[in-house]
Design a protein around this motif. Structure first.
Motif, short mmCIF file in Angstrom:
data_model
loop_
_atom_site.label_atom_id
_atom_site.label_comp_id
_atom_site.label_asym_id
_atom_site.label_seq_id
_atom_site.Cartn_x
_atom_site.Cartn_y
_atom_site.Cartn_z
N ALA A 50 0.84 -1.21 0.00
CA ALA A 50 0.00 0.00 0.00
C ALA A 50 0.87 1.25 0.00
N GLY A 51 1.97 1.21 0.76
CA GLY A 51 2.87 2.35 0.82
C GLY A 51 3.48 2.68 -0.52
N LEU A 52 3.84 1.65 -1.27
CA LEU A 52 4.44 1.89 -2.59
C LEU A 52 3.40 2.41 -3.58
N VAL A 53 2.15 1.99 -3.44
CA VAL A 53 1.09 2.58 -4.28
C VAL A 53 0.99 4.07 -4.00
N VAL A 54 1.01 4.45 -2.73
CA VAL A 54 0.97 5.86 -2.36
C VAL A 54 2.16 6.61 -2.94
N ALA A 55 3.36 6.02 -2.82
CA ALA A 55 4.56 6.68 -3.34
C ALA A 55 4.46 6.93 -4.83
N ARG A 56 3.98 5.95 -5.57
CA ARG A 56 3.86 6.12 -7.02
C ARG A 56 2.76 7.12 -7.38
N ALA A 57 1.66 7.12 -6.63
CA ALA A 57 0.59 8.09 -6.90
C ALA A 57 1.07 9.51 -6.64
N LEU A 58 1.83 9.71 -5.56
CA LEU A 58 2.38 11.04 -5.28
C LEU A 58 3.35 11.46 -6.39
N ALA A 62 -3.71 6.54 -10.92
CA ALA A 62 -2.54 5.80 -10.45
C ALA A 62 -2.92 4.74 -9.43
N ILE A 63 -3.83 5.07 -8.53
CA ILE A 63 -4.25 4.10 -7.52
C ILE A 63 -5.05 2.96 -8.16
N ALA A 64 -5.94 3.30 -9.09
CA ALA A 64 -6.73 2.28 -9.76
C ALA A 64 -5.85 1.35 -10.59
N GLU A 65 -4.86 1.92 -11.27
CA GLU A 65 -3.96 1.11 -12.10
C GLU A 65 -3.21 0.09 -11.25
N ALA A 66 -2.95 0.42 -10.00
CA ALA A 66 -2.24 -0.50 -9.11
C ALA A 66 -3.17 -1.54 -8.49
N GLY A 67 -4.46 -1.47 -8.78
CA GLY A 67 -5.41 -2.40 -8.21
C GLY A 67 -5.74 -2.12 -6.76
N ALA A 68 -5.50 -0.88 -6.32
CA ALA A 68 -5.73 -0.48 -4.93
C ALA A 68 -6.97 0.41 -4.86
N GLN A 69 -7.33 0.78 -3.65
CA GLN A 69 -8.46 1.69 -3.42
C GLN A 69 -7.96 2.92 -2.68
N PRO A 70 -8.56 4.09 -2.93
CA PRO A 70 -8.16 5.30 -2.21
C PRO A 70 -8.68 5.27 -0.78
N SER A 71 -7.83 5.68 0.15
CA SER A 71 -8.24 5.75 1.56
C SER A 71 -9.15 6.93 1.85
N PHE A 72 -8.96 8.03 1.12
CA PHE A 72 -9.61 9.28 1.49
C PHE A 72 -11.02 9.44 0.93
#
Length: 269
Positions: free
Chosen positions: A4-12, A35-45
Motif C-alpha cells: 500500500a505504501g508503494l502505491v501511495v509513493a507512485r501516486a504522489l 494511479a491508484i486504480a492502475e495498481a489495483g488499490a483503493q483510495p483511503s480518502f
C-alpha cells in the motif's frame, strides 16, 4: 502495508509530475485516482468520514494550497506560478492502508527564500521525527525531535492536527503529536505510549510561516492558517521492526535518510 505504501509513493510521484501553472486541483485528483486504480488499490480518502451530518471527503487526495494547511478539497482552483501545494494521499491494498504527503512549489521558477526555507524545514522535521522512533521509545520522542529541529526559528508547528497509528484503518491509536504539551501537561513532555516492534505510525509535521493556529472552512474539511500565512506538510508511514525502521511509503524504505541520521534501517523484505 509495504505494498500500500508503494502505491501511495507512485501516486504522489504521478501527481507531482503533473503539477504546473494552469492545472486545476481537480485534474490532479484525477491523476491520483488513475494511479491508484492502475495498481489495483483503493483510495483511503474518498468518502472518508461520512456520517449523518456530512458526506465523506469528496476527493482521492487532499490538495492544500498556500495558507491551506491540510484537507484541501480538489476542485476548480487553478494553480499559479509560485503556489505552495501540499499533496496528501492514502491507499488501501488487501485492507491495509498507506499514507504520505509531499509539498512542492508550482512552476519552474525558484521559490522565494522564505518558502524554500519552509519546505526544507518541514521535510527535515519529518525525517528527524521518523528517525527518533525505536523499539522501547515513546511516541513523545517524535515531538521532541521535531521541536529540536524547528527550534526557535521563524516557523510555527501546527498543534491542531497530529500524526496517527495506521493499519487496517487509516487513523488508529496512538495520536502522534509534533509538539510537546504546554501548561499543566508540561510534565508529560517527551512521553506518551511505549513503542513496540510491529507499531506502524504516520508522522506528518505541518509548519507555518506565521502563527500555527488554524480554523476550518465552511466546507467542513479545509484547514487554513488564522493569519493567512503559508503552511507546509510532509508525511511518511513508518514501521518499527525488530531490527530498526522501515518507511513503508518511501521507495527505498527510507534507507538513505535514516542512515544519514544514524537511525537503524530495518526492512522485512
Amino acid at each position: 502495508m509495504r505494498r500500500a505504501g508503494l502505491v501511495v509513493a507512485r501516486a504522489l510521484d504521478a501527481v507531482v509530475a503533473a503539477v504546473r501553472p494552469g492545472v486545476t486541483t481537480r485534474e490532479l485528483d484525477a491523476v491520483a485516482a488513475a494511479a491508484i486504480a492502475e495498481a489495483g488499490a483503493q483510495p483511503s480518502f474518498l468518502g472518508y468520514g461520512a456520517d449523518e451530518d456530512r458526506p465523506g471527503f469528496p476527493g482521492v487526495v487532499c490538495l492544500s494550497v498556500d495558507d491551506e494547511v491540510v484537507h484541501g478539497i480538489p476542485g476548480a482552483r487553478v494553480l499559479a506560478e509560485g503556489d505552495l501545494l501540499s499533496v496528501d494521499c492514502g491507499a488501501i491494498v488487501d485492507g491495509w492502508h498507506g499514507d504520505a504527503a509531499v509539498s512542492v512549489v508550482v512552476g519552474d521558477g525558484p521559490p522565494s527564500a522564505e518558502v524554500a526555507g519552509l519546505l526544507e524545514a518541514t521535510r527535515t522535521a519529518m525525517w528527524h521525527g521518523l528517525a527518533a522512533l525505536r523499539e522501547g521509545g515513546r511516541v513523545g520522542d517524535v515531538a521532541a525531535a521535531v521541536e529540536r529541529v524547528v527550534g526557535d526559528g521563524p516557523y510555527g508547528i501546527v498543534e491542531d492536527y497530529v500524526g496517527h497509528g495506521i493499519g487496517t484503518e487509516m487513523h488508529q491509536a496512538p495520536d502522534v503529536p509534533h509538539s510537546r504539551p504546554r501548561g499543566p501537561l508540561a510534565g508529560l513532555r517527551g512521553r506518551g505510549p511505549r513503542l513496540v516492534a510491529g507499531t506502524v505510525l504516520a508522522v506528518e509535521p505541518m509548519l507555518t510561516l506565521g502563527d500555527p493556529d488554524t480554523h476550518e472552512l465552511d466546507d467542513g474539511w479545509t484547514a487554513v492558517t488564522d493569519d493567512g500565512r503559508w503552511a507546509c506538510h510532509w508525511e511518511h508511514t513508518v514501521a518499527i521492526t525488530p531490527t530498526g525502521l522501515w518507511v513503508l511509503t518511501a521507495h527505498d524504505g527510507g534507507e538513505a535518510e535514516l542512515t544519514a541520521l544514524g537511525a537503524p534501517y530495518g526492512p522485512l523484505d
